[in-house]
Structures are given as structure tokens and as C-alpha cells.
Scaffold this motif. Structure first.
Motif, PDB file in Angstrom:
ATOM      1  N   LYS A  62      -3.022 -11.475  10.623  1.00  0.00           N
ATOM      2  CA  LYS A  62      -4.133 -11.706   9.696  1.00  0.00           C
ATOM      3  C   LYS A  62      -5.501 -11.776  10.387  1.00  0.00           C
ATOM      4  CE  LYS A  62      -1.115 -14.161   6.485  1.00  0.00           C
ATOM      5  NZ  LYS A  62       0.093 -14.114   7.367  1.00  0.00           N
ATOM      6  N   ASP A  63      -5.497 -11.878  11.714  1.00  0.00           N
ATOM      7  CA  ASP A  63      -6.784 -11.889  12.392  1.00  0.00           C
ATOM      8  C   ASP A  63      -7.431 -10.502  12.390  1.00  0.00           C
ATOM      9  OD1 ASP A  63      -5.741 -11.495  15.860  1.00  0.00           O
ATOM     10  OD2 ASP A  63      -4.724 -10.940  13.999  1.00  0.00           O
ATOM     11  N   ARG A  64      -6.617  -9.461  12.162  1.00  0.00           N
ATOM     12  CA  ARG A  64      -7.192  -8.113  12.205  1.00  0.00           C
ATOM     13  C   ARG A  64      -6.754  -7.232  11.036  1.00  0.00           C
ATOM     14  NH1 ARG A  64      -5.526  -5.033  15.638  1.00  0.00           N
ATOM     15  NH2 ARG A  64      -3.576  -6.076  16.239  1.00  0.00           N
ATOM     16  N   PHE A  65      -5.664  -7.584  10.393  1.00  0.00           N
ATOM     17  CA  PHE A  65      -5.134  -6.789   9.278  1.00  0.00           C
ATOM     18  C   PHE A  65      -5.424  -7.507   7.956  1.00  0.00           C
ATOM     19  CE2 PHE A  65      -2.065  -3.576  11.062  1.00  0.00           C
ATOM     20  CZ  PHE A  65      -2.301  -3.844  12.404  1.00  0.00           C
ATOM     21  N   SER A  66      -5.767  -6.701   6.961  1.00  0.00           N
ATOM     22  CA  SER A  66      -5.905  -7.243   5.609  1.00  0.00           C
ATOM     23  C   SER A  66      -5.412  -6.201   4.621  1.00  0.00           C
ATOM     24  CB  SER A  66      -7.355  -7.624   5.307  1.00  0.00           C
ATOM     25  OG  SER A  66      -8.174  -6.470   5.316  1.00  0.00           O
ATOM     26  N   ALA A  67      -4.955  -6.671   3.484  1.00  0.00           N
ATOM     27  CA  ALA A  67      -4.475  -5.752   2.455  1.00  0.00           C
ATOM     28  C   ALA A  67      -4.771  -6.342   1.090  1.00  0.00           C
ATOM     29  CB  ALA A  67      -2.972  -5.489   2.608  1.00  0.00           C
ATOM     30  N   GLU A  68      -5.013  -5.446   0.148  1.00  0.00           N
ATOM     31  CA  GLU A  68      -5.240  -5.908  -1.213  1.00  0.00           C
ATOM     32  C   GLU A  68      -4.638  -4.912  -2.196  1.00  0.00           C
ATOM     33  OE1 GLU A  68      -9.444  -6.279  -1.667  1.00  0.00           O
ATOM     34  OE2 GLU A  68      -9.803  -4.122  -1.637  1.00  0.00           O
ATOM     35  N   ARG A  69      -4.349  -5.411  -3.367  1.00  0.00           N
ATOM     36  CA  ARG A  69      -3.800  -4.580  -4.430  1.00  0.00           C
ATOM     37  C   ARG A  69      -4.466  -5.017  -5.729  1.00  0.00           C
ATOM     38  NH1 ARG A  69       2.327  -3.906  -6.920  1.00  0.00           N
ATOM     39  NH2 ARG A  69       2.000  -1.804  -7.735  1.00  0.00           N
ATOM     40  N   LEU A  70      -5.689  -4.575  -5.879  1.00  0.00           N
ATOM     41  CA  LEU A  70      -6.450  -4.929  -7.058  1.00  0.00           C
ATOM     42  C   LEU A  70      -5.845  -4.264  -8.294  1.00  0.00           C
ATOM     43  CD1 LEU A  70     -10.031  -4.573  -5.551  1.00  0.00           C
ATOM     44  CD2 LEU A  70      -8.659  -6.647  -5.840  1.00  0.00           C
ATOM     45  N   LYS A  71      -5.791  -4.987  -9.384  1.00  0.00           N
ATOM     46  CA  LYS A  71      -5.291  -4.477 -10.665  1.00  0.00           C
ATOM     47  C   LYS A  71      -3.808  -4.112 -10.613  1.00  0.00           C
ATOM     48  CE  LYS A  71      -9.827  -2.662 -11.973  1.00  0.00           C
ATOM     49  NZ  LYS A  71     -10.606  -1.472 -12.413  1.00  0.00           N
ATOM     50  N   GLY A  72      -3.132  -4.485  -9.551  1.00  0.00           N
ATOM     51  CA  GLY A  72      -1.692  -4.293  -9.491  1.00  0.00           C
ATOM     52  C   GLY A  72      -1.224  -2.861  -9.405  1.00  0.00           C
ATOM     53  N   VAL A  73      -2.102  -1.941  -8.966  1.00  0.00           N
ATOM     54  CA  VAL A  73      -1.685  -0.542  -8.860  1.00  0.00           C
ATOM     55  C   VAL A  73      -1.886  -0.075  -7.420  1.00  0.00           C
ATOM     56  CG1 VAL A  73      -1.967   1.797  -9.763  1.00  0.00           C
ATOM     57  CG2 VAL A  73      -2.243  -0.168 -11.285  1.00  0.00           C
ATOM     58  N   ASP A  74      -3.053   0.538  -7.137  1.00  0.00           N
ATOM     59  CA  ASP A  74      -3.338   1.030  -5.799  1.00  0.00           C
ATOM     60  C   ASP A  74      -3.460  -0.114  -4.811  1.00  0.00           C
ATOM     61  OD1 ASP A  74      -5.554   3.846  -6.585  1.00  0.00           O
ATOM     62  OD2 ASP A  74      -3.540   3.303  -7.245  1.00  0.00           O
ATOM     63  N   SER A  75      -3.285   0.234  -3.540  1.00  0.00           N
ATOM     64  CA  SER A  75      -3.425  -0.756  -2.484  1.00  0.00           C
ATOM     65  C   SER A  75      -4.164  -0.159  -1.302  1.00  0.00           C
ATOM     66  CB  SER A  75      -2.063  -1.264  -2.037  1.00  0.00           C
ATOM     67  OG  SER A  75      -2.178  -2.201  -0.978  1.00  0.00           O
ATOM     68  N   THR A  76      -4.862  -1.033  -0.575  1.00  0.00           N
ATOM     69  CA  THR A  76      -5.554  -0.633   0.644  1.00  0.00           C
ATOM     70  C   THR A  76      -5.141  -1.557   1.780  1.00  0.00           C
ATOM     71  OG1 THR A  76      -7.447   0.138  -0.626  1.00  0.00           O
ATOM     72  CG2 THR A  76      -7.788  -0.226   1.721  1.00  0.00           C
ATOM     73  N   LEU A  77      -4.846  -0.973   2.917  1.00  0.00           N
ATOM     74  CA  LEU A  77      -4.550  -1.722   4.143  1.00  0.00           C
ATOM     75  C   LEU A  77      -5.678  -1.441   5.135  1.00  0.00           C
ATOM     76  CD1 LEU A  77      -2.457  -3.365   5.903  1.00  0.00           C
ATOM     77  CD2 LEU A  77      -1.638  -1.129   6.690  1.00  0.00           C
ATOM     78  N   LYS A  78      -6.259  -2.501   5.667  1.00  0.00           N
ATOM     79  CA  LYS A  78      -7.365  -2.345   6.602  1.00  0.00           C
ATOM     80  C   LYS A  78      -7.033  -2.987   7.944  1.00  0.00           C
ATOM     81  CE  LYS A  78     -10.903  -2.373   2.979  1.00  0.00           C
ATOM     82  NZ  LYS A  78     -12.099  -3.061   2.413  1.00  0.00           N
ATOM     83  N   ILE A  79      -7.509  -2.346   8.988  1.00  0.00           N
ATOM     84  CA  ILE A  79      -7.365  -2.887  10.345  1.00  0.00           C
ATOM     85  C   ILE A  79      -8.756  -2.945  10.957  1.00  0.00           C
ATOM     86  CG2 ILE A  79      -6.231  -2.660  12.582  1.00  0.00           C
ATOM     87  CD1 ILE A  79      -4.243  -0.721  11.280  1.00  0.00           C
ATOM     88  N   GLN A  80      -9.137  -4.170  11.382  1.00  0.00           N
ATOM     89  CA  GLN A  80     -10.464  -4.336  11.974  1.00  0.00           C
ATOM     90  C   GLN A  80     -10.494  -5.585  12.832  1.00  0.00           C
ATOM     91  OE1 GLN A  80     -13.637  -4.811   9.106  1.00  0.00           O
ATOM     92  NE2 GLN A  80     -15.230  -4.547  10.626  1.00  0.00           N
ATOM     93  N   PRO A  81     -10.717  -5.492  14.128  1.00  0.00           N
ATOM     94  CA  PRO A  81     -10.846  -4.270  14.923  1.00  0.00           C
ATOM     95  C   PRO A  81      -9.478  -3.782  15.400  1.00  0.00           C
ATOM     96  CG  PRO A  81     -11.221  -6.177  16.309  1.00  0.00           C
ATOM     97  CD  PRO A  81     -10.910  -6.701  14.924  1.00  0.00           C
TER      98      PRO A  81
END
Lengths: 115, 112
Positions: A62-81
Motif C-alpha cells: 500500500k505504500d506504492r500500489f493503489s486500486a479503485e473500482r468506482l461504480k463497481g465496474v471498471d478498475s484502475t491499478l496504480k503504482i507510484q513510485p
């Protein structure tokens, strides 16, 4: 029936940069997963959503990865840094969610190389 | 905990040879068992599954039987083809949980 869609398919970034992956699950599937597959290893679960709520994120850094699934359909996974060890295939998967033995369907994956 | 152990690869066979890929599991509950296949450059595809003891899953000439007494789910095919060359993953889910736990995968190489 359309399968699980992921983009981009391939991404090369330098360490410390950020990257985001997108997933569109099979229509009507309530459960969505992100798995990380490092070369030569089996996929490892990063996060599981049920509709738009998180069910399991115990192995998500969780220090660098995050994910969300707004509206319960599509999802985005982010890595930073990003770090070199984040080089892997990121697999999105979905299932209907009605029964625990339902089949889980995988997308083709997003291949990340961190240099 | 819950885990899956697969035989190490690569497994190298000639076309029409008999295939066995061993898979054993450890589970705290009552698992469903799966074999997934990954062709080069592609995502994971479900090959077959079995949801209770003594069930046999089958697809495309591949078979696997859920053996509770030996905690195994070995994958077999009577006559492999070059097109079967891929990485095969054994996996399980546990009643009440909805995530797959994978083995490390076994690469199969079939030569003409």
C-alpha cells in the motif's frame, strides 16, 4: 460474450515513475481481482473487489500500489513510485460472484517492465 | 494455510507422448481445484475444474481427478500436440473465499 479487457498491454517505465493499468470486467461480474505474476512464478493476488468494495487487499504493497473500482465496474491499478521488482504481468480477472465455485476469467494481462 | 505444489518444469515431450503434470495441495477447508493454461503472450485460460472429491474435470483431451485421500489433482493427456506447449497452473479456491491460490506453474514443451 466479451472477455475481460485490459490496457495498456505493454508498458516500459523508469524506476520511480508512475504507471496505471485499466481493467473492464465481463459485464455483470460483481467480483474483480488484480493479480501480479512475476516471471517464473504463479500469479499472486493483490486485491479483490466485490462490487465497489474491497474484500481482500492484504498482499497489496500500500505504500506504492493503489486500486479503485468506482461504480463497481471498471478498475484502475496504480503504482507510484515504481521499483525494479515491480516488473511483472498484472492480470485482471472477474467472476459472477454468485457461487464460491464459479469460474474466474482472466484478461490477457498488462506487461510492465521497470528499468 | 492454503497452498499448491506443482512439479518443476520444463516438461519436454515428443508429439503423441503421454503427459502427466503432478499437483498436490494443502487446504484448511473444502477446496475446488482448477487447471489453468497460459499460452505464450496470452492471459490465463481455464482448462478444467473439479469442485468435490472424486470429480473428474476434462477438456480438450486433458483430464484431472480430485483425489482427497492423496490431496492431489494431477493433469493428464493421452497424446500431446505441439499446440499444447504452454505453462500449466494448478490452483484452488476454498469454500467461503473467492480467490484463487496458484502453484508456480509447469512449462510444457512439445516437439514434433
Amino acid at each position: 460474450e466479451a472477455g475481460v479487457a485490459q490496457s495498456p498491454r505493454y508498458k516500459i517505465i523508469e524506476k520511480r515513475q508512475s504507471v496505471a493499468f485499466w481493467c473492464n470486467p465481463i459485464s455483470g461480474h460483481a467480483t474483480l481481482y488484480w493479480y501480479q505474476q512475476i516471471l517464473g512464478q504463479g500469479p499472486k493476488l493483490l486485491i479483490q473487489f466485490q462490487n465497489n468494495g474491497v474484500v481482500d487487499d492484504s498482499q497489496l504493497p500500500k505504500d506504492r500500489f493503489s486500486a479503485e473500482r468506482l461504480k463497481g465496474v471498471d478498475s484502475t491499478l496504480k503504482i507510484q513510485p515504481a521499483k525494479l521488482e515491480d516488473s511483472a504481468v498484472y492480470l485482471c480477472a472477474s467472476r459472477p460472484g454468485g457461487s464460491w465455485s464459479d469460474t474466474i476469467y482472466f484478461g490477457e494481462g498488462s506487461w510492465l517492465t521497470v528499468v | 494455510g492454503n497452498s499448491v505444489t506443482q512439479m518443476e518444469g520444463p516438461v519436454t515431450l515428443s508429439e503423441e507422448a503421454f503427459l502427466t503434470i503432478n499437483c498436490t495441495y494443502t487446504a484448511t477447508g473444502y477446496p475446488s481445484l482448477f487447471w489453468y493454461v497460459q499460452y505464450p503472450g496470452e492471459g490465463l485460460q481455464l482448462l478444467l475444474k473439479a469442485t468435490k472429491a472424486d470429480d473428474k474435470g476434462s477438456n480438450k483431451g486433458f483430464e484431472a481427478t480430485y483425489r482427497k485421500e492423496t490431496t492431489s489433482f494431477h493433469l493428464e493427456k493421452g497424446s500431446v500436440q505441439v499446440s499444447d506447449s504452454a505453462v500449466y497452473f494448478c490452483a484452488l479456491t476454498i469454500t467461503g473465499f473467492q480467490k484463487l491460490v496458484f502453484g508456480t506453474g509447469t512449462r510444457l514443451l512439445v516437439s514434433p
